[in-house]
Design an enzyme around this catalytic site. Sequence first.
Site, PDB file in Angstrom:
ATOM      1  N   PRO A  39      32.079  35.962  27.869  1.00 31.13           N
ATOM      2  CA  PRO A  39      32.498  35.773  29.261  1.00 31.13           C
ATOM      3  C   PRO A  39      33.695  36.658  29.592  1.00 31.13           C
ATOM      4  O   PRO A  39      34.633  36.774  28.802  1.00 31.13           O
ATOM      5  CB  PRO A  39      32.870  34.290  29.305  1.00 31.13           C
ATOM      6  CG  PRO A  39      32.012  33.667  28.262  1.00 31.13           C
ATOM      7  CD  PRO A  39      31.918  34.683  27.162  1.00 31.13           C
ATOM      8  N   CYS A  40      33.628  37.311  30.768  1.00 30.98           N
ATOM      9  CA  CYS A  40      34.600  38.360  31.082  1.00 30.98           C
ATOM     10  C   CYS A  40      35.778  37.884  31.917  1.00 30.98           C
ATOM     11  O   CYS A  40      36.682  38.664  32.217  1.00 30.98           O
ATOM     12  CB  CYS A  40      33.899  39.502  31.810  1.00 30.98           C
ATOM     13  SG  CYS A  40      33.156  38.993  33.384  1.00 30.98           S
TER      14      CYS A  40
END
Length: 420
Positions: free
Chosen positions: A126-127
């Site tokens: 997840p960014c």
Amino acid sequence: MNYLDLFSGAGGLSEGFARMGYKGIAHIESDKSAAETLETRMAYYYLKEDNKLDVYREYQKIYSLSLRERKEKREKFMETIPNYIKNSVINCEISYKNLLPIFEKVDKQLEINNEKKLDLIIGGPPCQAYSLIGRSRTGSNNHADKRHYLYKLYFEFLKKYRPKVFVFENVPGIYTAKNGKIFKDIQEKFDEAGYNIKSYDFNSFDFGIPQNRKRVIIMGFKKGLNVNNFEYPENKRNTYIVKDFFYDLPSIKAGEAYKDFKYKNKPTEALLNTKIRDKKDLLTHHISRPNNDRDLKIYKIAVESWNEKNERLKYSDLPYELITHKNTKSFLDRFKVVAGNLNYSQTIVAHIAKDGHYYIHPNIEENRSLSIREAARLQSFPDNYFFEGSRTSNFTQIGNAVPPLMSEYIARWIKKLKII
């Protein structure tokens, strides 16, 4: 060639590899709705191979039902799909305490598929912890965000399975996260694992996708392999305008859901050339969120400003009675039209699940934000991609995804290398 997909989301990255004939051994995703979307997509590929897409299209019609009724129909549908297909999706959080159970499930899937090893690992943590927007939202608490270090778990899978190639996707903010320490550690970890890495700054627009979406793609190759730089697709920048991707969709208003499955028009050249629509497709997920009267008045002003003057609305320029936020000095583009006359939209992000103010439809007569299907099209998801779960979940899945069309080009290039 086979692959393992980590932090899979709704399967945008996986979709490109599946299209190119790679076999998905396992997909690991913690969100239940996203995992179910992946499961349904794997069922699609199974039925396609078995020449039973009519069964899949019949399943798509559950979209006209309530969520409770859909759940019942889905259970019956999935009973017809072999366990090894369903079990390829592992709905589990990737964490140190879960590593061994996950390894066991992946090993089991390899055995069932008569595969001795993994050829490829793909995926991206997840960014939000790396993105500039995510950092601004968490503020001083950003340093404590555990998602900063999920790449270390990716590293554990490389150590365990030793694939020849890996693909690691993230946002440009990964270069500067923790003042560059994160990216430096990533480079060191992958080097330690025995891989030479190549980092590329991609924009989805360059791959024929109608969206300005910048991403970092890190590709790792086992040391000793002689690999040239990535070959960018020639003359593939999107030349169609955004309206070309919406032209065939029936008009709906804010809060409306279209459930007749029929298109208004034949598919445009833009839709056919990007593989978004096939002539046999059914239309699902064409549903828009509801809005209050104040928001709809602002939407009209924003669309008029763009369509008539080619100007973006500044929040501070709104009539006094429509301004509800105290902050009129920054974030002035909080209401933004998806310009129908441009070749690209603004980046579709997961925040679209919370409100559609940044994704206003360009047709003033419809006066709404984008539908789920329109957002999916701007990400290059095909219309036969069925998203499970609620409307909010669907938007989140789409906003977090890798555009399948970009993924397909990466998969094709790796295939051409003939090193797997």
